[in-house]
Design a protein around this motif. Structure first.
Motif, PDB file in Angstrom:
ATOM      1  N   ILE A  13      15.334   5.734   4.552  1.00 21.77           N
ATOM      2  CA  ILE A  13      15.680   6.502   5.374  1.00 21.77           C
ATOM      3  C   ILE A  13      16.706   5.813   6.046  1.00 21.77           C
ATOM      4  CG2 ILE A  13      13.404   7.704   5.805  1.00 21.77           C
ATOM      5  CD1 ILE A  13      13.426   6.029   8.584  1.00 21.77           C
ATOM      6  N   SER A  14      17.764   6.616   7.074  1.00 19.76           N
ATOM      7  CA  SER A  14      18.826   6.102   7.796  1.00 19.76           C
ATOM      8  C   SER A  14      18.592   6.459   9.098  1.00 19.76           C
ATOM      9  CB  SER A  14      20.134   6.176   7.253  1.00 19.76           C
ATOM     10  OG  SER A  14      20.396   7.443   7.107  1.00 19.76           O
ATOM     11  N   VAL A  15      19.143   5.636  10.103  1.00 17.90           N
ATOM     12  CA  VAL A  15      19.209   6.039  11.624  1.00 17.90           C
ATOM     13  C   VAL A  15      20.171   5.416  11.995  1.00 17.90           C
ATOM     14  CG1 VAL A  15      18.009   5.817  13.656  1.00 17.90           C
ATOM     15  CG2 VAL A  15      16.561   5.944  11.750  1.00 17.90           C
ATOM     16  N   GLY A  16      20.995   6.374  12.809  1.00 16.90           N
ATOM     17  CA  GLY A  16      22.174   5.745  13.604  1.00 16.90           C
ATOM     18  C   GLY A  16      21.845   6.025  14.935  1.00 16.90           C
ATOM     19  N   ARG A  26       7.228   3.408   4.869  1.00 15.52           N
ATOM     20  CA  ARG A  26       5.847   3.974   4.137  1.00 15.52           C
ATOM     21  C   ARG A  26       5.622   5.447   5.147  1.00 15.52           C
ATOM     22  NH1 ARG A  26       2.331   0.301   3.816  1.00 15.52           N
ATOM     23  NH2 ARG A  26       1.422   0.709   5.771  1.00 15.52           N
ATOM     24  N   HIS A  27       5.887   6.421   4.678  1.00 17.88           N
ATOM     25  CA  HIS A  27       5.603   7.652   5.219  1.00 17.88           C
ATOM     26  C   HIS A  27       4.098   7.887   5.563  1.00 17.88           C
ATOM     27  CE1 HIS A  27       9.633   8.456   3.986  1.00 17.88           C
ATOM     28  NE2 HIS A  27       9.895   9.097   4.956  1.00 17.88           N
ATOM     29  N   THR A  28       3.745   8.907   6.326  1.00 16.35           N
ATOM     30  CA  THR A  28       2.358   9.190   6.504  1.00 16.35           C
ATOM     31  C   THR A  28       2.039   9.946   5.396  1.00 16.35           C
ATOM     32  OG1 THR A  28       2.834  11.276   7.537  1.00 16.35           O
ATOM     33  CG2 THR A  28       2.755   9.571   9.028  1.00 16.35           C
ATOM     34  N   ARG A  29       0.544   9.682   5.141  1.00 13.02           N
ATOM     35  CA  ARG A  29      -0.008  10.399   3.905  1.00 13.02           C
ATOM     36  C   ARG A  29       0.072  11.831   4.055  1.00 13.02           C
ATOM     37  NH1 ARG A  29      -4.909   9.026   1.289  1.00 13.02           N
ATOM     38  NH2 ARG A  29      -5.366   7.654   2.854  1.00 13.02           N
ATOM     39  N   GLU A  87      10.496   3.505  13.681  1.00 17.42           N
ATOM     40  CA  GLU A  87       9.131   2.993  13.765  1.00 17.42           C
ATOM     41  C   GLU A  87       8.218   4.118  14.607  1.00 17.42           C
ATOM     42  OE1 GLU A  87       9.197  -1.692  13.446  1.00 17.42           O
ATOM     43  OE2 GLU A  87       9.571  -0.877  15.784  1.00 17.42           O
ATOM     44  N   GLY A  88       9.004   5.039  15.551  1.00 13.37           N
ATOM     45  CA  GLY A  88       8.302   5.826  16.396  1.00 13.37           C
ATOM     46  C   GLY A  88       8.463   7.573  15.681  1.00 13.37           C
ATOM     47  N   PHE A  89       9.222   7.531  14.782  1.00 16.22           N
ATOM     48  CA  PHE A  89       9.597   8.803  14.194  1.00 16.22           C
ATOM     49  C   PHE A  89       8.054   9.401  13.451  1.00 16.22           C
ATOM     50  CE2 PHE A  89      11.615  12.154  11.489  1.00 16.22           C
ATOM     51  CZ  PHE A  89      12.194  12.955  12.589  1.00 16.22           C
ATOM     52  N   PRO A  90       7.748  10.577  13.897  1.00 18.07           N
ATOM     53  CA  PRO A  90       6.503  11.254  13.351  1.00 18.07           C
ATOM     54  C   PRO A  90       6.181  11.026  11.770  1.00 18.07           C
ATOM     55  CG  PRO A  90       7.191  12.457  14.906  1.00 18.07           C
ATOM     56  CD  PRO A  90       8.342  11.385  14.718  1.00 18.07           C
ATOM     57  N   THR A  91       7.360  11.237  10.868  1.00 27.36           N
ATOM     58  CA  THR A  91       6.994  11.077   9.394  1.00 27.36           C
ATOM     59  C   THR A  91       6.781   9.546   8.901  1.00 27.36           C
ATOM     60  OG1 THR A  91       9.444  10.567   8.883  1.00 27.36           O
ATOM     61  CG2 THR A  91       8.957  13.032   9.424  1.00 27.36           C
ATOM     62  N   VAL A  92       7.010   8.794   9.795  1.00 26.93           N
ATOM     63  CA  VAL A  92       6.893   7.345   9.404  1.00 26.93           C
ATOM     64  C   VAL A  92       5.653   6.712   9.783  1.00 26.93           C
ATOM     65  CG1 VAL A  92       7.880   5.081   9.594  1.00 26.93           C
ATOM     66  CG2 VAL A  92       9.538   6.924   9.307  1.00 26.93           C
ATOM     67  N   GLU A  93       4.958   6.141   8.900  1.00 24.70           N
ATOM     68  CA  GLU A  93       3.820   5.163   9.237  1.00 24.70           C
ATOM     69  C   GLU A  93       3.912   3.610   9.780  1.00 24.70           C
ATOM     70  OE1 GLU A  93       0.136   3.727   6.647  1.00 24.70           O
ATOM     71  OE2 GLU A  93      -0.451   5.732   7.772  1.00 24.70           O
ATOM     72  N   GLN A  94       5.142   3.330   8.762  1.00 19.75           N
ATOM     73  CA  GLN A  94       5.467   1.783   8.920  1.00 19.75           C
ATOM     74  C   GLN A  94       6.926   1.716   8.459  1.00 19.75           C
ATOM     75  OE1 GLN A  94       2.727  -0.992   7.256  1.00 19.75           O
ATOM     76  NE2 GLN A  94       4.119  -2.718   7.809  1.00 19.75           N
ATOM     77  N   VAL A  95       7.574   0.699   9.001  1.00 18.22           N
ATOM     78  CA  VAL A  95       8.749   0.263   8.381  1.00 18.22           C
ATOM     79  C   VAL A  95       8.396  -0.797   7.618  1.00 18.22           C
ATOM     80  CG1 VAL A  95      11.155  -0.735   8.873  1.00 18.22           C
ATOM     81  CG2 VAL A  95      10.303   1.075  10.072  1.00 18.22           C
ATOM     82  N   VAL A  96       8.532  -0.865   6.413  1.00 15.55           N
ATOM     83  CA  VAL A  96       8.310  -1.911   5.292  1.00 15.55           C
ATOM     84  C   VAL A  96       9.486  -2.817   5.270  1.00 15.55           C
ATOM     85  CG1 VAL A  96       7.746  -2.423   3.167  1.00 15.55           C
ATOM     86  CG2 VAL A  96       7.058  -0.217   4.078  1.00 15.55           C
ATOM     87  N   HIS A 128       0.789  -1.192   0.079  1.00 14.71           N
ATOM     88  CA  HIS A 128      -0.068   0.161   0.032  1.00 14.71           C
ATOM     89  C   HIS A 128       0.656   1.228  -0.013  1.00 14.71           C
ATOM     90  CE1 HIS A 128      -3.116   2.804   0.811  1.00 14.71           C
ATOM     91  NE2 HIS A 128      -2.709   3.193   1.812  1.00 14.71           N
ATOM     92  N   THR A 129       0.494   2.210  -0.768  1.00 14.34           N
ATOM     93  CA  THR A 129       1.277   3.351  -0.662  1.00 14.34           C
ATOM     94  C   THR A 129       0.306   4.512  -0.796  1.00 14.34           C
ATOM     95  OG1 THR A 129       3.071   4.808  -2.156  1.00 14.34           O
ATOM     96  CG2 THR A 129       1.477   3.332  -3.354  1.00 14.34           C
ATOM     97  N   PHE A 130       0.909   5.802  -0.351  1.00  9.64           N
ATOM     98  CA  PHE A 130       0.155   7.078  -0.621  1.00  9.64           C
ATOM     99  C   PHE A 130       0.673   7.983  -1.915  1.00  9.64           C
ATOM    100  CE2 PHE A 130      -0.085   6.564   4.205  1.00  9.64           C
ATOM    101  CZ  PHE A 130      -1.506   6.292   4.162  1.00  9.64           C
ATOM    102  N   TRP A 131       1.511   7.399  -2.510  1.00  9.26           N
ATOM    103  CA  TRP A 131       2.099   8.079  -3.501  1.00  9.26           C
ATOM    104  C   TRP A 131       1.143   7.744  -4.757  1.00  9.26           C
ATOM    105  CZ3 TRP A 131       6.533  11.202  -3.170  1.00  9.26           C
ATOM    106  CH2 TRP A 131       7.188  10.691  -2.215  1.00  9.26           C
ATOM    107  N   THR A 132       1.438   9.119  -5.726  1.00 11.10           N
ATOM    108  CA  THR A 132       0.344   9.083  -6.850  1.00 11.10           C
ATOM    109  C   THR A 132       1.218   8.872  -8.237  1.00 11.10           C
ATOM    110  OG1 THR A 132       0.335  11.610  -7.192  1.00 11.10           O
ATOM    111  CG2 THR A 132      -1.355  10.509  -5.818  1.00 11.10           C
ATOM    112  N   ARG A 133       2.440   9.165  -8.007  1.00 13.30           N
ATOM    113  CA  ARG A 133       3.411   8.941  -9.180  1.00 13.30           C
ATOM    114  C   ARG A 133       4.259   7.429  -9.040  1.00 13.30           C
ATOM    115  NH1 ARG A 133       5.566  14.112 -10.671  1.00 13.30           N
ATOM    116  NH2 ARG A 133       3.779  15.635 -10.094  1.00 13.30           N
ATOM    117  N   PRO A 134       4.503   7.118 -10.408  1.00 13.56           N
ATOM    118  CA  PRO A 134       5.018   5.665 -10.475  1.00 13.56           C
ATOM    119  C   PRO A 134       6.572   5.795  -9.536  1.00 13.56           C
ATOM    120  CG  PRO A 134       4.433   6.358 -12.458  1.00 13.56           C
ATOM    121  CD  PRO A 134       4.311   7.569 -11.548  1.00 13.56           C
ATOM    122  N   ALA A 135       6.740   4.328  -9.061  1.00 16.32           N
ATOM    123  CA  ALA A 135       7.963   4.303  -8.156  1.00 16.32           C
ATOM    124  C   ALA A 135       9.306   4.757  -8.885  1.00 16.32           C
ATOM    125  CB  ALA A 135       8.236   2.606  -7.635  1.00 16.32           C
TER     126      ALA A 135
END
Length: 242
Positions: free
Chosen positions: A81-84, A225-228, A49-58, A3-10
């Motif tokens: 995204i990357s996290v250290g 998957r970022h939030t909508r 997983e808890g960052f506000p921009t992220v809905e789900q780690v895919v 599932h994706t919120f994007w409207t443009r092709p990958a």
């Protein structure tokens, strides 16, 4: 199909470029990059997983050197995204932090991190070429004092700024007056915000502890998957000129 919120092709090519990061230092602050603890992938995933921009780690794409994380070239790459997590230091790089001055995303997420980690030092930057270079930078001191600037480099308007660069650097132990004359001139602390060299100022605020793109440090890389809301903003900014 995911599932994706994007409207443009990958495979849509991105039309912007830049780097968007937030770094949190919790006390006791390390004195140098060499004092950072080893990267913790488990904590990194939990943070993502808890960052506000992220809905789900895919997908967990594994651990790699910080300077090896690929730049987004297509729409699909904008969801990487990357996290250290190195002991008391956390750094996230996420294209969703990009902004054109409308939402001041870096400032708002820096405030949220500061509330989550009381007494922390938070340094954030989103420098993105949107046809013109838009910069947003924030330094949030442990006592809550904030330095923030957002605008288009070289253009007088529109700019939003808050705080005194000189006093913030002084609070971090940076003696601006001790810098050589050429460096002080390049830094432009006493100039209008569109003249100030914010990239240099942020570098000084890190005091040699900037973890971004450090080959000596490892980070975890995730496809998310970022939030909508954040997906819509990224589509507008990163793909707007397609």
């Amino acid at each position: 199909m995911t599932h994706t919120f994007w409207t443009r092709p990958a495979d849509t090519r991105v039309s912007a470029s830049g780097e968007c990061t937030l770094t949190v230092f919790t006390p006791p602050f390390p004195e140098s990059i060499g004092a950072f603890a080893p990267h913790d992938p488990v904590r990194a995933r939990a943070f993502a997983e808890g960052f506000p921009t992220v809905e789900q780690v895919v997908e967990d794409l594994g651990v790699m050197a910080a300077d090896q994380v690929p730049e987004p070239e297509t729409r699909e790459g904008l969801d990487v995204i990357s996290v250290g997590c190195w002991g008391g230091v956390i750094c996230i790089s996420d294209p969703a932090l990009a902004d054109d001055g409308t939402d001041c995303t870096v400032r708002e997420e820096a405030r949220a991190l500061h509330a989550r980690y009381p007494g922390s030092l938070v340094v954030g930057s989103a420098h993105v070429d949107l046809g013109e270079d838009h910069v947003e930078d924030v330094v949030l001191l442990p006592d809550g004092t904030m330095l923030h600037a957002s605008g288009y480099a070289g253009f007088e308007e529109p700019w939003e700024s808050e705080g005194d660069p000189r006093s913030v650097l002084q609070a971090l132990g940076v003696d601006v007056d001790a810098l050589d004359e050429e460096t002080q001139e390049d830094l432009g602390l006493d100039a209008e915000p569109h003249i100030t060299n914010w990239e240099m100022l942020v570098s000084l605020a890190f005091q040699g502890r900037d973890p971004r793109r450090q080959p000596r440090l490892e980070v975890s890389v995730f496809r998310v998957r970022h939030t909508r809301e954040y997906t819509a903003t990224m589509e507008e900014l990163w793909l707007a000129r397609q």
